[in-house]
Design a protein around this motif. Structure first.
Motif, short mmCIF file in Angstrom:
data_model
loop_
_atom_site.label_atom_id
_atom_site.label_comp_id
_atom_site.label_asym_id
_atom_site.label_seq_id
_atom_site.Cartn_x
_atom_site.Cartn_y
_atom_site.Cartn_z
N GLY A 139 47.66 47.48 51.80
CA GLY A 139 48.20 47.40 53.12
C GLY A 139 48.26 46.25 53.79
N MET A 140 48.55 45.79 54.85
CA MET A 140 48.76 44.59 55.56
C MET A 140 47.76 43.82 55.68
N ASN A 141 46.62 44.46 55.82
CA ASN A 141 45.13 43.62 56.02
C ASN A 141 44.99 42.98 54.51
N GLN A 142 45.16 43.62 53.61
CA GLN A 142 44.93 43.26 52.03
C GLN A 142 46.07 42.04 51.67
N VAL A 143 47.18 42.14 52.31
CA VAL A 143 48.18 41.12 51.94
C VAL A 143 47.47 39.77 52.77
N LEU A 144 47.21 40.06 53.96
CA LEU A 144 46.65 38.88 54.72
C LEU A 144 45.39 38.34 54.30
N TRP A 145 44.59 39.13 53.49
CA TRP A 145 43.29 38.63 52.91
C TRP A 145 43.57 37.85 51.61
N LEU A 146 44.68 38.26 51.05
CA LEU A 146 44.92 37.30 49.82
C LEU A 146 45.72 36.03 50.20
N GLY A 147 46.42 36.17 51.38
CA GLY A 147 47.00 34.90 51.84
C GLY A 147 46.51 33.97 52.47
N LEU A 148 45.35 34.43 53.40
CA LEU A 148 44.78 33.67 54.09
C LEU A 148 43.32 33.06 53.75
N VAL A 149 42.60 33.80 52.78
CA VAL A 149 41.50 33.77 52.06
C VAL A 149 41.55 33.39 50.61
N LEU A 198 32.05 41.07 49.00
CA LEU A 198 31.96 41.58 50.48
C LEU A 198 32.94 42.46 50.85
N ALA A 199 34.32 42.19 50.27
CA ALA A 199 35.47 42.83 50.67
C ALA A 199 35.45 44.31 50.06
N LEU A 200 34.71 44.42 49.10
CA LEU A 200 34.46 45.87 48.41
C LEU A 200 33.13 46.62 49.00
N TYR A 201 32.30 45.73 49.48
CA TYR A 201 31.05 46.41 49.84
C TYR A 201 30.14 46.33 51.17
N LEU A 202 30.95 45.15 51.87
CA LEU A 202 30.33 44.88 52.99
C LEU A 202 30.71 45.99 54.18
N PRO A 203 29.84 46.83 54.76
CA PRO A 203 30.39 47.83 55.61
C PRO A 203 31.00 47.07 56.97
N GLY A 204 32.18 47.74 57.02
CA GLY A 204 33.10 47.08 58.23
C GLY A 204 34.33 46.37 57.54
N LEU A 205 33.85 45.27 56.80
CA LEU A 205 34.83 44.66 56.17
C LEU A 205 35.74 45.58 55.16
N LEU A 224 39.85 46.32 55.20
CA LEU A 224 40.67 46.06 54.19
C LEU A 224 41.09 47.61 53.56
N SER A 225 40.47 48.60 53.92
CA SER A 225 40.88 49.93 53.03
C SER A 225 40.63 49.84 51.68
N THR A 226 39.14 49.35 51.42
CA THR A 226 38.81 49.32 50.13
C THR A 226 37.54 50.25 49.82
N VAL A 227 37.33 50.57 48.68
CA VAL A 227 35.93 51.54 48.57
C VAL A 227 35.39 50.95 47.48
N ALA A 228 34.09 51.44 47.37
CA ALA A 228 33.12 50.93 46.31
C ALA A 228 33.57 51.64 44.87
N VAL A 229 33.51 50.81 44.03
CA VAL A 229 33.90 51.26 42.71
C VAL A 229 32.88 51.09 41.54
N HIS A 230 33.11 52.00 40.68
CA HIS A 230 31.98 52.04 39.44
C HIS A 230 32.04 50.49 38.84
N PRO A 231 30.92 49.84 38.78
CA PRO A 231 30.70 48.64 37.88
C PRO A 231 31.64 48.70 36.85
#
Length: 578
Positions: free
Chosen positions: A390-400, A532-539, A543-550
């Motif tokens: 999504g757009m938020n993930q693209v911005l995360w890659l570009g700005l962070v 944090l992008a995967l596991y921090l509540p709210g973030l 970013l439309s991410t989900v917790a995944v198996h290790p």
């Protein structure tokens, strides 16, 4: 190659001339005596008359506010060398200022007997060329024959070459009462005034620094060839007398340049051994700049007067001397030196090349990162029917993810060998062909890792789309993080980090990156932020991410680290060209 065109007087030298020696026909060398300023101990009549010419043919003026005498350095030196008493009984009637074409200046005065006399000074050959007689030490006249003309000319060349003197010819023309004949013929030669202008402190060191930076200093001066050659050798612009090639003349006049460039057999390129242009008029500087550019050089021009404006406008880099520049020079300058010394120019060159290297590094990183992001969006759209980010993930890659390493590349200091490599490559485009090959390889490896993880979890294993998209997004972010190491090793290899033979030479860039604390701090920070992008509540929701198996995170880490490590090995530092 870069070329820096600059004046001699006032730029490479002190521009504070003093009379050191006189040459009088039949008296030869006469060392200047400070007692002459008070009118004492003047040995010959010819010395007296020479000092009179120096005092009366002079454009200096008195500044009453500052209680100082102002004027051209040559006029100041001649004025200060002669006693004021020589002006008594003489009245100035007319001034002909120095003419760059005739290379002479003249002043018409009336002597105590009411007789007119032209006092003439100028370039040695220009003054000698209008004289038909010379003044003997006792004040009598003798005609200038071929032998005397030859000996006077030879002395001018010899003394200028041996002692780095700036030689000024002085003459007089006595008129019959009531006549005002032209001053430029049938004059009486009195002698040479030999002025010395020492090099500026640090000028020779600056020339050596510029050469080390692959910038060739080119002296452009109005002095005669012998004077210019001696000064250039003393400063290191030309090889020393013991090193010079006797069959190669490194000092040209503008006429030599015109003849060379007009010869089609020469190919329109200036010989590399030419480093000095003597007897140069202000308007000829433009032609010199154009000739250097046609020879394939990047030309910087140092100027301070309105006559330098055309050359400054034509040059690739225009530099104005801050302490004495005219408004015209200032307006046409790319760089203004807040002083009148060249010592700042090597530092300017270093800083500009550091900036260029940083621009190159950041361009490589951002171009690869953004190309990979675009390729991932297109690839997932083909595999899953819609983009997996999504757009938020693209911005995360570009700005962070890509922004933090880019800032590090801008702030990280270059080491000495990096600067030396920058000096060798300054005339190249920012991105060369090997850079584009590296960008293509890195982009392919990032897409192989990220699209591979996405395809494995999605279309192949049938995992939920949010989980596959999160693993693909994480792999893309990790690849762009490890890309930082690829860029550093690639640049270090090109900057000389791979110098040496065998394994030691190949491993040098790796060891240097391993010793850079900032690199590992950034890598750790990006890994933490991605977690944090995967596991921090709210973030994670933003970013439309989900917790995944290790296990899938391990797959993502292995794919990104493995393939980006392969990128480092494929671009073997031992094969990188400086």
């Amino acid at each position: 190659m870069g070329v820096l065109c600059c004046d001699k007087t006032g730029t490479l030298t002190e521009n504070h001339l003093v009379v050191d020696e006189l040459y009088m026909p039949e008296a030869e060398n006469v060392r200047y005596n400070p007692a002459w300023r008070e009118g004492r101990e003047i040995p010959f009549r010819s010395v007296l008359e020479l000092l009179r010419v120096a005092r009366l043919n002079n454009s200096t003026v008195m500044d009453g506010m500052r209680n100082a005498i102002l004027g051209d350095p040559i006029d100041l030196a001649l004025y200060n060398a002669a006693p004021a008493i020589l002006e008594q009984g003489f009245a100035k009637r007319q001034d002909i200022p120095f003419n760059p074409t005739t290379m002479r200046a003249a002043s018409l005065c009336e002597d105590p007997k009411g007789r007119g006399v032209w006092f003439i000074k100028g370039a040695p050959e220009a003054v000698l060329g209008i004289c038909t007689s010379y003044l003997k030490p006792d004040g009598s006249l003798a005609p200038i024959g071929l032998k005397a003309d030859y000996l006077l000319g030879m002395f001018n060349r010899d003394i200028a070459f041996q002692n780095n003197y700036r030689v000024i010819g002085l003459a007089a023309k006595y008129l019959h009462p009531g006549t005002t004949q032209d001053p430029h013929s049938e004059a009486t030669f009195i002698g040479w005034a030999c002025l010395v202008d020492p090099p500026r402190p640090g000028a020779a060191e600056t020339v050596a620094e510029l050469k080390a930076l692959d910038v060739t200093p080119l002296m452009v001066t109005g002095d005669q060839k012998p004077t210019a050659e001696v000064a250039a050798r003393a400063l290191g612009i030309l090889p020393s007398q013991s090193e010079k090639a006797h069959d190669m003349d490194g000092v040209w006049r503008y006429a030599d340049l015109e003849a060379h460039m007009a010869d089609a057999r020469k190919g329109g390129r200036l010989p590399s051994h030419v480093r000095v242009f003597a007897r140069t008029k202000p308007e000829e500087k433009l032609g010199i700049v154009e000739a250097m550019q046609r020879s394939g050089h990047v030309v910087a021009m140092v100027g301070d007067g309105i006559n330098d404006t055309p050359a400054l406008q034509k040059s690739d880099v225009a530099i104005a001397m801050g302490a004495k520049e005219s408004e015209a020079a200032l307006q046409n300058a790319d760089i203004v030196l807040m002083g009148d010394r060249l010592t700042a120019i090597p530092q300017i060159v270093r800083e500009s090349r550091r900036l260029r290297e940083r621009v190159r590094t950041v361009a490589l990183y951002l171009l690869t990162g953004h190309a990979a992001t675009l390729g991932y969006l297109l690839g997932t759209a083909l595999l899953a029917g819609q983009p997996a980010m999504g757009m938020n993930q693209v911005l995360w890659l570009g700005l962070v993810v890509t922004a933090l390493p880019a800032f590090v590349f801008c702030l990280e200091p270059l080491e000495d060998d990096a600067e030396a490599s920058a000096a060798r490559r300054f005339a190249e485009p920012v991105l060369r062909g090997d850079h584009m090959v590296a960008v293509g390889l890195w982009t392919f490896l990032i897409l192989l890792a990220s699209l591979g993880c996405f395809a494995l979890l999605g279309p192949i294993l049938g995992r939920p789309m949010p989980e596959a998209a999160t693993v693909g997004f994480t792999t893309l972010a990790l690849c762009q993080t490890f890309l930082m190491l690829n860029i550093q090793i690639f640049q270090l290899a090109g900057q000389g980090g791979a110098q040496g033979e065998g394994d030691a030479g190949r491993m040098a860039p790796w060891r240097r990156v391993a010793r850079t604390p900032m690199t590992w701090m950034v890598l750790g920070t990006l890994a933490l932020l991605q977690g944090l992008a995967l596991y921090l509540p709210g973030l994670d929701a933003a970013l439309s991410t989900v917790a995944v198996h290790p296990m899938w995170l391990g797959l993502s880490l292995a794919a990104s680290a493995g393939l980006m490590g392969t990128g480092c090995l494929c671009l073997d530092p031992s094969r990188q060209e400086g």
